[in-house]
Design an enzyme around this catalytic site. Structure first.
Site, PDB file in Angstrom:
ATOM      1  N   LYS A 195      37.891  29.245  34.645  1.00  0.00           N
ATOM      2  CA  LYS A 195      36.446  29.105  34.438  1.00  0.00           C
ATOM      3  C   LYS A 195      35.722  29.888  35.524  1.00  0.00           C
ATOM      4  O   LYS A 195      35.810  29.572  36.710  1.00  0.00           O
ATOM      5  CB  LYS A 195      36.032  27.631  34.477  1.00  0.00           C
ATOM      6  CG  LYS A 195      34.545  27.420  34.191  1.00  0.00           C
ATOM      7  CD  LYS A 195      34.198  25.946  34.175  1.00  0.00           C
ATOM      8  CE  LYS A 195      32.722  25.734  33.859  1.00  0.00           C
ATOM      9  NZ  LYS A 195      32.355  24.309  33.836  1.00  0.00           N
ATOM     10  N   LYS A 247      36.853  30.865  30.096  1.00  0.00           N
ATOM     11  CA  LYS A 247      35.415  30.697  29.893  1.00  0.00           C
ATOM     12  C   LYS A 247      34.674  31.502  30.955  1.00  0.00           C
ATOM     13  O   LYS A 247      34.945  31.313  32.143  1.00  0.00           O
ATOM     14  CB  LYS A 247      35.037  29.215  29.994  1.00  0.00           C
ATOM     15  CG  LYS A 247      33.548  28.948  29.774  1.00  0.00           C
ATOM     16  CD  LYS A 247      33.227  27.468  29.918  1.00  0.00           C
ATOM     17  CE  LYS A 247      31.745  27.219  29.658  1.00  0.00           C
ATOM     18  NZ  LYS A 247      31.366  25.812  29.828  1.00  0.00           N
TER      19      LYS A 247
END
Length: 324
Positions: A195, A247
């Site tokens: 992330k 992400k």
């Protein structure tokens, strides 16, 4: 040039041929719909930075889950907008708190819906950070304990997946241990394993009502780091993650591709709010064909190696029967 032996255009000359040799296909099975649920409100709230996305009043969540299921969507990721924030985000691990209620409503309404419970604290803390604050920033190990408590509450409410997004070191191991100790050995973990501290998250802050001041660069990843990105996901695999995630997706397809070559676990990729907003606003300006660009962008994510794509376009694609 009449002596050409290789003519790739032979396999592109008709729609039937192009379909026959298409290497990557999309279906609703590939998509997870993120939803925002706000407690203690009566009316839907439009997210101005994300045209077409609404905050769902908790009182209407059952109706919305039925709509989502009837459209053909098989999985949702739940994000709560809490009106009961505090320094630690304690509402997130209350048995009657919003995290638990969202999973419970979804599973009671449509038992076959795969519910992924976003497991973090940024929507539940008064400061908007993803954990317990101390003088040096976010206290990693104190936050791990609270993540375990939130995970158990979500699992008890019926969540199929715990999806830790707090970007704390050791979060998958802590959650796995907490779930197993509480008897939820079959509750899976979809880890936000890679992330990035991305500027593409901008519209999400409005959607989720984040109170954040500052940034999350001390715990989310540097967007410029490729090797570290792979390391982070492989660490989560070693800690017991059932699925990994990259992400954002669109600007990080190189990471998706390399991770696909380094793991046998399923990989999710999150087409985040900024990616959604750019396509929406460009389409509203008449600069692009929205449907074609959406399908191309999702196709590129799957082509790179993603097994699941988290996308705010999912419901529209389903209801318009663009994908089946």
């Amino acid at each position: 040039m009449t002596d050409l032996i290789q003519r790739p255009r032979r396999l592109r000359k008709s729609p039937a041929l192009r379909a026959m040799f298409e290497e990557t296909t999309l279906s609703l099975n590939d998509l997870v719909l993120p939803i925002f649920v706000e407690e203690e409100i009566d009316d839907y709230k439009a997210v101005e930075a994300m045209p077409g996305v609404m905050r769902i009043p908790e009182k209407h969540l059952a109706r919305e889950i039925e709509r989502i299921a009837n459209a053909g969507i098989r999985s949702v990721m739940t994000f709560g907008i809490s009106h009961h924030t505090d320094e630690t985000g304690s509402d997130a691990w209350r048995e009657d708190g919003l995290v638990a209620r969202m999973s419970r409503i979804c599973k009671q309404t449509v038992p076959e819906m795969i519910v992924m419970s976003d497991t973090c604290f940024c929507e539940y803390t008064s400061h908007g950070h993803c954990g317990v604050l101390c003088e040096h920033g976010v206290d990693n190990d104190a936050t791990l304990e609270n993540l375990g408590k939130q995970a158990v509450v979500a699992a008890a409410a019926g969540a199929d997946f715990i999806a830790p997004s707090a970007a704390m070191d050791g979060q998958v191991q802590a959650i796995r241990q907490a779930l197993d100790a509480a008897g939820f050995k079959d509750t899976a973990i979809m880890s936000y394993s890679t992330k990035f501290a991305s500027s593409f998250y901008g519209p999400f802050r409005e959607a989720a009502g984040s109170a954040l001041k500052g940034d999350r660069k001390s715990y989310q990843m540097n967007p410029m780091n490729r090797r570290e990105a792979i390391r982070e996901s492989l660490l989560d695999e070693a800690q017991g993650a059932d699925c990994l995630m990259v992400k954002p997706a669109g600007a990080y397809l190189d990471i998706v591709r390399e991770l696909r070559e380094r793991t046998e676990l399923p990989i999710g990729a999150y087409q985040v709010s900024g990616e959604y907003a750019m396509i929406k606003f460009a389409a509203l300006a008449g600069a692009i064909d929205e449907e074609k660009v959406v399908l191309e962008s999702l196709g590129s994510i799957k082509r790179a190696g993603a097994d699941l794509i988290f996308s705010y376009f999912a419901l529209d694609l389903a209801e318009k029967k663009i994908l089946r």
